[in-house]
Scaffold this active site. Structure first.
Site: not given
Length: 520
Positions: A439, A423, A344
């Site tokens: 989101r 990932y 992130c």
């Protein structure tokens, strides 16, 4: 003896949360900035209990949840998490119909009596059955054969469901009704598993037991492997997380879908969540990067009004005001964490976010007043981080720890002799183009410039979820043993903290040696 358990000399150095965190303002602290002080203990790690209650209708046997990320949790991961006592949140970067199927796979996995088994008709071709198996990704190939009325006519064995027989009809290949073992529904009694266990013991080599009613209509299916799994479960320390109907628990994330006018598409949202609930969903998660916002509050209120008893997870927030806002809207559990995840970049791109331990402390105090649960979401790289997080929260949500597991979505790639799995952050460009743009407050439009708040990466393949969870649980139990905490409630009450210097961080890890075997 009392003197050996507690000393006033310790108090200025090792402080409880309500003294420690206020004393360290205005500095934001995360996991490696602090350590926990040991306490007198008469608790052996193996005897500690890890069960946690997230809502009135949602209890887990271990306080670990797999993240609703599209490279972490689909049905395989959710099944593995629930079998180990935890919970998986199935992501929403997929068509709504596919998410429904993913939830169904979890809810219908190993729960003893399969009340609505997949069945085929006698006039179908083997080729049709093969196509169904491929499209619906079934891991089995044996099916009851029934007429349109539901009456049982036989059993189609997986031994004949092969491409070479594709043009043959099911009626030509089935085991006839007279040779199929069945039991009437009324004979199962109050404990179907015990009754089925007795049947399989008495009938050597039989692996499937069909349940019928008095008119010989199919009413269910019990398999030997399910019975053996459930029998083993009953003696395990950490039992599988199951609902009132003995099905595995399952959660799913949903998006705050909007219509052409920019308003919440209430009808679509309620239809989809309603369908999830019909499939047996145990908890719904309203997951966004900024949970302290009008859209998320409206979404939670819509769901709470329509489903008064459904546990709702909402987030993410890092402030007491955010917790109070979502609790007032109707959330049962609140995710805490903005930017701590390994993939992130919210804090770099947007310049916002609070180091995780400080955020957890502030949010936990508001949550206690509002009587809602706190979930620590992000930044966890080792079991020690989980222990620290659990001193302030009811459970942790992990992504990166599970992304390299066999059960995570995605293919395994080999680079320089090592195996890796993809990932990516849900704020990465690739994930937002797939469906997670809402989101992060953007439109799903590949031609529009958006600010990515995540990266794409690789995680080294690490084997099964069972193996990873065994290590994490062992670490959590060790931490509880050092603090003399028999359960998570005692862990939260007993925790004492102290700051760690950069030298202290280096000291905590292996150092000044040539490592022969890694700690994992």
């Amino acid at each position: 003896m009392a003197a050996t358990r507690k000393s006033t000399f310790d108090d200025p150095f090792y402080q409880p949360a309500d003294k420690f965190f206020p004393a360290n303002t205005p500095v934001g602290l995360t996991f490696d900035d602090i350590t926990l002080a040991t306490l007198y203990s008469d608790i052996l790690p193996r005897n500690t209990q890890l069960d946690t209650r997230l809502a009135d209708a949602l209890q887990l046997n271990i306080p670990v949840i797999s993240s609703d990320m599209d490279t972490v949790t689909e049905s395989r991961m959710a099944i593995a998490m629930a079998l180990n006592g935890g919970l998986g949140l199935i992501h929403y970067n997929m068509p709504e119909r596919e998410q429904l199927s993913e939830v169904s796979r979890v809810k219908n996995h190993v729960h003893g009596l399969i009340q609505d088994p997949v069945k085929v008709g006698p006039d179908q071709f083997i080729g049709d059955v093969l196509k169904m198996i491929e499209e619906r990704k079934f891991a089995f190939g044996t099916f009851p054969v029934v007429e349109e009325s539901g009456k049982l006519v036989g059993l189609l064995s997986g031994h004949v469901v092969k491409p070479r027989y594709a043009k043959r009809k099911v009626a030509d290949a089935l085991t006839p009704r007279s040779q199929v073992h069945t039991i009437e529904q009324r004979e199962l009694g109050k404990d179907p598993i015990a009754r089925a266990d007795k049947f399989f013991t008495e009938h050597l080599g039989i692996h499937k037991l069909l349940v019928v009613d008095e008119k010989d209509r199919l009413r269910g299916l019990i398999t030997l492997s399910d019975v053996e799994r459930l029998t083993t479960e009953r003696s395990a320390q950490f039992k599988a997380a199951r609902d009132a109907h003995f099905r595995l628990v399952c959660g799913a994330a949903v998006s705050a879908t909007r219509n052409a006018f920019g308003e919440l598409d209430r009808e679509r949202i309620l239809n989809h969540v309603g369908a999830l609930v019909e499939r047996g969903l145990d908890v719904v998660a309203v997951s966004t990067a900024h949970g302290h916002s009008k859209g998320v509050g409206d979404m939670v209120r819509v769901l709470r009004d329509a489903f008064p008893k459904l546990p709702i997870i909402a987030g993410n927030v890092t402030s007491a005001a955010g917790v109070e806002f979502l609790a007032a809207a109707g959330a049962s559990a609140i995710k805490v964490g903005q930017g701590p995840g390994s993939i992130c970049t919210t804090r770099i791109v947007a310049g916002v976010g609070i180091p995780q331990m400080t955020a957890l402390y502030v949010c936990s105090r508001a949550a206690a007043k509002k009587k809602v649960s706190i979930l620590a979401d992000g930044g966890i790289t080792k079991s020690g981080d989980i222990v620290k997080a659990l001193t302030l929260s009811e459970a942790v949500i992990c992504g990166g720890i599970f992304a390299g597991c066999n059960e995570a979505p995605g293919e395994v790639v080999e680079i320089s002799g090592k195996l890796y799995k993809q990932y990516r952050g849900m704020g990465s460009l690739a994930a937002m183009r797939t469906g997670s743009a809402a989101r992060y407050g953007h439109e799903k439009n590949p031609t529009q410039k958006v600010a990515a708040e995540g990266i794409e990466a690789l995680k080294e393949a690490c084997g099964s979820v069972d193996r990873v969870l065994a290590q994490l649980i062992g670490g959590i139990q060790s931490g509880m043993g050092y603090l003399g905490a028999a359960n998570l409630e005692q862990l939260r009450k007993k925790a004492r903290y102290i700051r760690v210097s950069p030298a202290g961080m280096r000291e905590a890890a292996p150092h000044d040696v040539v490592e022969l075997k890694t700690g994992n």
